[in-house]
Design a protein around this motif. Structure first.
Motif, PDB file in Angstrom:
ATOM      1  N   GLU A  62      52.863 -25.181  25.671  1.00 26.74           N
ATOM      2  CA  GLU A  62      52.502 -25.485  27.063  1.00 26.74           C
ATOM      3  C   GLU A  62      52.892 -24.348  28.003  1.00 26.74           C
ATOM      4  OE1 GLU A  62      52.709 -29.615  28.657  1.00 26.74           O
ATOM      5  OE2 GLU A  62      53.894 -29.952  26.825  1.00 26.74           O
ATOM      6  N   ASP A  63      53.994 -23.656  27.675  1.00 27.45           N
ATOM      7  CA  ASP A  63      54.473 -22.563  28.529  1.00 27.45           C
ATOM      8  C   ASP A  63      53.874 -21.207  28.147  1.00 27.45           C
ATOM      9  OD1 ASP A  63      55.745 -22.056  26.131  1.00 27.45           O
ATOM     10  OD2 ASP A  63      57.769 -21.975  26.983  1.00 27.45           O
ATOM     11  N   GLY A  64      52.956 -21.181  27.195  1.00 25.93           N
ATOM     12  CA  GLY A  64      52.310 -19.940  26.786  1.00 25.93           C
ATOM     13  C   GLY A  64      53.024 -19.199  25.669  1.00 25.93           C
ATOM     14  N   THR A  65      54.104 -19.778  25.141  1.00 19.77           N
ATOM     15  CA  THR A  65      54.843 -19.148  24.052  1.00 19.77           C
ATOM     16  C   THR A  65      54.042 -19.264  22.754  1.00 19.77           C
ATOM     17  OG1 THR A  65      56.930 -19.778  25.067  1.00 19.77           O
ATOM     18  CG2 THR A  65      57.001 -19.180  22.741  1.00 19.77           C
ATOM     19  N   ARG A 116      55.622 -34.195  13.721  1.00 16.15           N
ATOM     20  CA  ARG A 116      56.869 -33.691  14.310  1.00 16.15           C
ATOM     21  C   ARG A 116      56.843 -32.191  14.622  1.00 16.15           C
ATOM     22  NH1 ARG A 116      58.078 -35.394   9.510  1.00 16.15           N
ATOM     23  NH2 ARG A 116      59.120 -33.457   9.016  1.00 16.15           N
ATOM     24  N   HIS A 117      55.848 -31.487  14.151  1.00 15.18           N
ATOM     25  CA  HIS A 117      55.825 -30.030  14.303  1.00 15.18           C
ATOM     26  C   HIS A 117      55.468 -29.589  15.718  1.00 15.18           C
ATOM     27  CE1 HIS A 117      56.422 -29.246  10.070  1.00 15.18           C
ATOM     28  NE2 HIS A 117      55.474 -30.113   9.778  1.00 15.18           N
ATOM     29  N   LYS A 118      56.051 -28.486  16.123  1.00 12.66           N
ATOM     30  CA  LYS A 118      55.711 -27.866  17.409  1.00 12.66           C
ATOM     31  C   LYS A 118      54.218 -27.531  17.446  1.00 12.66           C
ATOM     32  CE  LYS A 118      57.062 -25.091  21.060  1.00 12.66           C
ATOM     33  NZ  LYS A 118      56.446 -25.820  22.147  1.00 12.66           N
ATOM     34  N   THR A 119      53.700 -27.067  16.324  1.00 10.11           N
ATOM     35  CA  THR A 119      52.277 -26.735  16.234  1.00 10.11           C
ATOM     36  C   THR A 119      51.412 -27.957  16.534  1.00 10.11           C
ATOM     37  OG1 THR A 119      52.786 -25.024  14.613  1.00 10.11           O
ATOM     38  CG2 THR A 119      50.496 -25.768  14.720  1.00 10.11           C
ATOM     39  N   VAL A 127      57.682 -18.841   8.507  1.00 10.48           N
ATOM     40  CA  VAL A 127      57.147 -19.681   9.585  1.00 10.48           C
ATOM     41  C   VAL A 127      56.834 -21.094   9.098  1.00 10.48           C
ATOM     42  CG1 VAL A 127      56.313 -17.737  10.960  1.00 10.48           C
ATOM     43  CG2 VAL A 127      54.732 -18.880   9.376  1.00 10.48           C
ATOM     44  N   GLY A 128      56.924 -21.316   7.791  1.00  8.62           N
ATOM     45  CA  GLY A 128      56.747 -22.652   7.241  1.00  8.62           C
ATOM     46  C   GLY A 128      58.051 -23.403   7.040  1.00  8.62           C
ATOM     47  N   ILE A 129      59.156 -22.681   6.970  1.00  6.70           N
ATOM     48  CA  ILE A 129      60.437 -23.348   6.709  1.00  6.70           C
ATOM     49  C   ILE A 129      61.318 -23.457   7.943  1.00  6.70           C
ATOM     50  CG2 ILE A 129      60.437 -22.783   4.248  1.00  6.70           C
ATOM     51  CD1 ILE A 129      62.321 -20.468   4.788  1.00  6.70           C
ATOM     52  N   VAL A 130      60.888 -22.830   9.048  1.00 10.37           N
ATOM     53  CA  VAL A 130      61.646 -22.877  10.291  1.00 10.37           C
ATOM     54  C   VAL A 130      60.772 -23.519  11.363  1.00 10.37           C
ATOM     55  CG1 VAL A 130      62.761 -21.479  12.063  1.00 10.37           C
ATOM     56  CG2 VAL A 130      62.987 -20.833   9.675  1.00 10.37           C
ATOM     57  N   SER A 131      61.331 -24.438  12.103  1.00  6.68           N
ATOM     58  CA  SER A 131      60.578 -25.136  13.139  1.00  6.68           C
ATOM     59  C   SER A 131      60.660 -24.423  14.487  1.00  6.68           C
ATOM     60  CB  SER A 131      61.119 -26.564  13.304  1.00  6.68           C
ATOM     61  OG  SER A 131      60.511 -27.179  14.426  1.00  6.68           O
ATOM     62  N   GLY A 132      59.528 -24.388  15.184  1.00  7.04           N
ATOM     63  CA  GLY A 132      59.494 -23.861  16.544  1.00  7.04           C
ATOM     64  C   GLY A 132      60.294 -24.713  17.508  1.00  7.04           C
ATOM     65  N   HIS A 133      60.559 -25.967  17.140  1.00 11.67           N
ATOM     66  CA  HIS A 133      61.428 -26.827  17.957  1.00 11.67           C
ATOM     67  C   HIS A 133      62.884 -26.375  17.871  1.00 11.67           C
ATOM     68  CE1 HIS A 133      58.506 -29.760  19.224  1.00 11.67           C
ATOM     69  NE2 HIS A 133      58.210 -30.129  17.990  1.00 11.67           N
ATOM     70  N   ASP A 134      63.259 -25.771  16.731  1.00 14.57           N
ATOM     71  CA  ASP A 134      64.651 -25.393  16.492  1.00 14.57           C
ATOM     72  C   ASP A 134      64.953 -23.921  16.745  1.00 14.57           C
ATOM     73  OD1 ASP A 134      65.068 -28.026  15.638  1.00 14.57           O
ATOM     74  OD2 ASP A 134      64.579 -27.512  13.558  1.00 14.57           O
ATOM     75  N   VAL A 135      63.988 -23.057  16.496  1.00 17.98           N
ATOM     76  CA  VAL A 135      64.188 -21.613  16.620  1.00 17.98           C
ATOM     77  C   VAL A 135      63.249 -21.101  17.709  1.00 17.98           C
ATOM     78  CG1 VAL A 135      64.098 -19.386  15.437  1.00 17.98           C
ATOM     79  CG2 VAL A 135      64.834 -21.424  14.188  1.00 17.98           C
ATOM     80  N   GLU A 136      63.825 -20.719  18.828  1.00 21.30           N
ATOM     81  CA  GLU A 136      63.050 -20.334  20.002  1.00 21.30           C
ATOM     82  C   GLU A 136      62.170 -19.109  19.761  1.00 21.30           C
ATOM     83  OE1 GLU A 136      64.139 -18.884  24.442  1.00 21.30           O
ATOM     84  OE2 GLU A 136      65.183 -20.680  23.724  1.00 21.30           O
ATOM     85  N   ASP A 137      62.700 -18.108  19.069  1.00 19.32           N
ATOM     86  CA  ASP A 137      61.943 -16.875  18.850  1.00 19.32           C
ATOM     87  C   ASP A 137      61.486 -16.755  17.388  1.00 19.32           C
ATOM     88  OD1 ASP A 137      64.502 -16.564  17.909  1.00 19.32           O
ATOM     89  OD2 ASP A 137      64.839 -14.604  18.809  1.00 19.32           O
ATOM     90  N   LYS A 138      60.992 -17.858  16.860  1.00 19.54           N
ATOM     91  CA  LYS A 138      60.553 -17.956  15.468  1.00 19.54           C
ATOM     92  C   LYS A 138      59.542 -16.864  15.101  1.00 19.54           C
ATOM     93  CE  LYS A 138      57.713 -21.178  12.809  1.00 19.54           C
ATOM     94  NZ  LYS A 138      57.193 -22.551  12.760  1.00 19.54           N
ATOM     95  N   VAL A 139      58.521 -16.676  15.912  1.00 13.32           N
ATOM     96  CA  VAL A 139      57.486 -15.688  15.602  1.00 13.32           C
ATOM     97  C   VAL A 139      58.075 -14.281  15.613  1.00 13.32           C
ATOM     98  CG1 VAL A 139      55.325 -14.647  16.378  1.00 13.32           C
ATOM     99  CG2 VAL A 139      55.576 -17.126  16.382  1.00 13.32           C
ATOM    100  N   LYS A 140      58.902 -13.975  16.591  1.00 14.53           N
ATOM    101  CA  LYS A 140      59.531 -12.656  16.671  1.00 14.53           C
ATOM    102  C   LYS A 140      60.383 -12.401  15.432  1.00 14.53           C
ATOM    103  CE  LYS A 140      62.388  -9.767  19.612  1.00 14.53           C
ATOM    104  NZ  LYS A 140      63.233  -9.691  20.800  1.00 14.53           N
TER     105      LYS A 140
END
Length: 188
Positions: free
Chosen positions: A24-27, A51-54, A80-93
């Motif tokens: 929602e914030d463009g991340t 439950r996924h951020k995606t 990117v499959g074992i870490v959640s975007g809900h838990d790790v803010e800079d997952k993609v980085k």
């Protein structure tokens, strides 16, 4: 003799799909989706947990991209499959993936992946704790390095990987076994 194995998702090969979205914030966010495939010539389907951020991002933005994971990018694709975007803010980085804004849908795509399908959501249905998402493939982006001279995908250059749901291994997808719409002519 055959042995019964119970209800399991044993379809081979099973593509390793990296689904990318904006929050929602463009991340930008990316997720390894184990269950997905083609519905028809211009639609695909992915199945992901609620439950996924995606999942949240797709519901809001109604768009995503799907990259085909290759052997060269196996480690970040698995990450990117074992870490959640809900838990790790800079997952993609942390994955090392670089995100590029799609020109045709409201989603980013992973620059490093050789093929990306840009998709607009047509239908979302929930089954228990899983979403089935059907989307129109609006366009496909392919790295010129994996194309033949006439602009088709050269699978010998693609080095796509497949997921084995039985052993949890990633498998190489390579080599030609035969010619579709031709080899069966021998039985006519």
């Amino acid at each position: 003799m055959k042995k019964r194995l119970g209800p399991n998702p044993y379809i081979y090969p099973q593509p390793v799909l990296i689904v990318s979205t904006y929050g929602e914030d463009g991340t930008p966010d990316a997720m390894n989706v184990a269950y997905g495939g083609i519905v028809n010539s211009n639609r695909l389907q992915i199945n992901i947990g609620v439950r996924h951020k995606t999942s949240d991002n797709i519901k809001v933005r109604k768009a995503f991209t799907v990259g085909i994971a290759d052997e060269k990018n196996l480690i970040p694709a698995d990450y990117v499959g074992i870490v959640s975007g809900h838990d790790v803010e800079d997952k993609v980085k942390k994955s090392g993936f670089h995100m590029i804004k799609s020109e045709v849908v409201d989603a980013p795509y992973v620059e490093e992946l050789p093929i990306t399908m840009e998709c607009k959501v047509e239908e979302i249905k929930q089954y228990d704790q899983t979403l089935r998402i059907v989307a129109e493939i609006v366009d496909v982006i392919a790295d010129e390095k994996v194309l033949t001279q006439d602009g088709k995908i050269d699978t010998s250059k693609l080095h796509a990987i497949s997921y084995d749901p039985s052993t949890h291994d990633y498998l190489k997808v390579e080599g030609i076994a035969g010619k579709a719409f031709h080899d069966g002519d021998q039985l006519k």
